[in-house]
Design an enzyme around this catalytic site. Sequence first.
Site, PDB file in Angstrom:
ATOM      1  CB  SER A 547      -0.956  -0.036   1.193  1.00 22.68           C
ATOM      2  OG  SER A 547      -1.979   0.917   1.049  1.00 22.68           O
ATOM      3  CG  ASP A 629      -6.135  -2.960  -4.094  1.00 28.41           C
ATOM      4  OD1 ASP A 629      -6.938  -2.142  -3.604  1.00 28.41           O
ATOM      5  OD2 ASP A 629      -4.918  -2.940  -3.846  1.00 28.41           O
ATOM      6  CG  HIS A 661      -5.194  -2.688  -0.243  1.00 39.93           C
ATOM      7  ND1 HIS A 661      -4.529  -2.216  -1.347  1.00 39.93           N
ATOM      8  CD2 HIS A 661      -4.687  -2.000   0.814  1.00 39.93           C
ATOM      9  CE1 HIS A 661      -3.676  -1.274  -0.979  1.00 39.93           C
ATOM     10  NE2 HIS A 661      -3.740  -1.133   0.322  1.00 39.93           N
TER      11      HIS A 661
END
Length: 685
Positions: A547, A629, A661
Amino acid sequence: MAVAQSKEVPQKVKRPQVENQVKTINGGTPLSPKTLWELGRVSAEGLSADGTQLIYGVSNYQFDDNKSEKNLFVIPVKGGEAKQFTSEAGGESVLSVQENGDVLYMFKGQIWQKSLNGGDAKQLTDIEGGLENVKISPDGKSILFSKAVLLKDYHSVDKYADLPKSNVYIYDNLDYRHWDTWNDGRFNHPFVASYENGKLGKPKDIMEGEPFYSPQMPFGGAEDFTWAPDSKSVIYVAKKRFGKDYAQSTNTDLYQYDIASGKTNNLTEGMIGYDTNPTYSKDGKLLSWLSMKTDGYEADKNDIILLEPASGRKVNLTAHWDGTVNSFVWSKDNKKIYFVAPTKGTVQLFEINVAKGVWSKMLPKITQISEGDFDITGIVGETATGLIVTSTKMTRATEVFDYNFKSKAIKPITTVNDAMYSQIADTKVEGRMTKASDGLDLFSWVIYPPDFDASKKYPVLLFCQGGPQSATTQSYSFRWNFQLMASQGYIVIAPNRRGMPGWGVKWNEQISKDWGGQSIQDYLSAIDDLSKESYVDKENIAAVGASYGGYSVFMLAGVHEGRFKSLISHCGLFDMTSWYGTTEELFFANHDIGPYWDKNNAKSYNEFNPIKHIDKWNTPILIFQGGKDYRVPIGQGLEAFQAAQLKGIKSRLVYLPEENHWVLSGHNAQVWQREFFGWLSETLK
C-alpha cells in the site's frame, strides 16, 4: 538500542530454504509460512456476568479445504482447564452472556442459546436469509440487526427485468465501487423488531428509503449500533451523503431513532468528521463515542466525546492529550473510561478519570497504566482486580490476558499456541533509535534471526509500513510477519517513520501532502544507521512494503542511490495521477494528495510521484497486485511491471485475481509467501 559491534571479520550467513527447513535452533525450528497458518487465531468473545469465566473463539485453518473453522471455548479467568463450548462446523460468535449463565451466540445467521453450566444448544431464530450485526435490547424484548436493501437499479437485472441474464452496471454518480465490491444499488440498513421467546416480529427499516449505509462500508459492524438503556430508542452511525459527496467526506453522525414515534435526531450535528462507536456508561446516564474533527481526514486524532443526554452537556475528554484513541470501554462503577492507544512503538492501556470535574474547566486526568514490549489490542471487560485484554507481540499471535490493576502486569489466560511456539525457534526483537535527517529521534524495531551471531553478516529487509498513518507496533501479522522473515535468515528493520501514530499528533500529521518527503528520508536514515553495524551485509539489502509501503518501495526505487539490491512492492501506488482517477475513497486522496488538476498539488504529482523517477530505476523488483483491489487499482501494479520490463530490469508480477488489497485465501497466502521468499533468494546472495 544498538547491538555491540564485533571486532572479528564477519562471515556471510547462508539462509535456509523456506519450504525445507529442518535445522533446529535452540531447540526449535525456524517459523515457516505453513506453520504460521497452522497457528490458532484467538478472539475474545465475552465474560460471564460475574467476570470469572472467559468465552473465547479459536479459528483453525484447514489446508485441504482452504478454509477456517471456528469454535468457542470457556476457561476460568484465574486459571484452569479450557472446555470446548461449541463444536458444530461453521463459525460461532457471542452476542451476550446473561446473568443466569446463558450464552446467546450467532451461528449460521441465527441466534442460539447455550448455558455455561452445560446442556444442549437451542436454536432461537429461524429467519430466512439470516441475521447480521445483531444487538438485543437491554430489556430482552426487541432486536436490532442489519440487512442490505435494494434502493437503486445500478445493476441491469434490476433495471431491466426482461434481461435477467445481463450483467451490466450503470452509474450517474460516484461511489460506484468500494474496497473490493461494485455498488449494486443495495445499502446496509438497521432494522428493529420485537423479539420474545425466539419469535421475531415484523422488522422495521429505520432508514427506510435512504440511500445511505449503516453499518458503514466497507468494514462497519455491530459497533455502529447501540440500544438506549431504556430500550425505547437506538443509536446508529451513518454518513448521510450520496454520490460525489459520499466519496469525498468522512462526516458520519450518530442518529437516535425513537421506536414509538419513528422520529430520528442527529446527536452530532455540526461535528463534521468521523463519529463512531456509540457506547453508554454502565448506569446508562452518559453517552460516549469516538470523534475526529476534520471532514475528509480519515487518520485525524480520534478523541473520546462525552454527552449527558439529560442536560445536553458535552465535553471532549481527550482534547488536551497528544495522542489518538483506538477503542475504549467504561468501568463498572462509571467513574473511569479505559482505552487503548498507540504510544512509542507499542499499543498500551490508558484510563481517564471521569468522576471528578469532568463538566468543569478542569482537564480530566489521563494515565497510561500498562507498559512493555507488547500491544494491547482490545479490552474485553473488567473483573474485580483488573481488565481482561487481548495482546500480541511480534513473536506471538493474539491471546487473552488478565491485566492486574495493582501489579500492572499481564498474565495469560489462554495459551492456544504455546505448544506450537515451544517448537518454533524464537527471534530477538529490539528497539533502536536513530537521528533522522532533520535531527529528530527516529525509533525502529529490529528483528534478528533465531541464530543471530554478531560475528557474521546478514542480509537486511527494510519494512515500509502502509497506511500511510498506520502504526508499526508489536502487532502480529499472518502475512507481513517479522518473525517469519527473520526466521529465513534476514534482519528486519521496521522504522516508526513520519506519519505514524504514537509519537504525537504533529508527527502523525506531517506525512499529509508530503508522501515522498521526510517519511522517505526517515527510511533512508534508518537503513543507513543500521548498515553501520558490522553484522549487516551492506551488499544485500532489500526494501519491502504494501500500500503506502508499496508506494514507498516504488519511490525508493528511484532515489535509493544503490542502497538496495532487491525490492518488493505489494499493491503500491505507482502513478499518482492515474491512481487519483481510479481510487474510490476520494476523501483520503483529496486530503493527502489533492486533485492533479490543482497546481497547488504539483509536488505530489511530480517530485513525489514514483513514475516521474522511472529513469533512475535499475533494481530488481517483485510486484504483487490484487485483481479486486479498488483502493489501489490493478493499473498501478501493471504500469510498474510494464515499465520495469521495458527498461530491461529483472522483474516479476504476481497477480492475484480474486484478492483485494489484502490476501485472504490460505492457499493464495502460501503462494504469496513462496514468491516473496523465492524472490529474495534469487536476488540477495
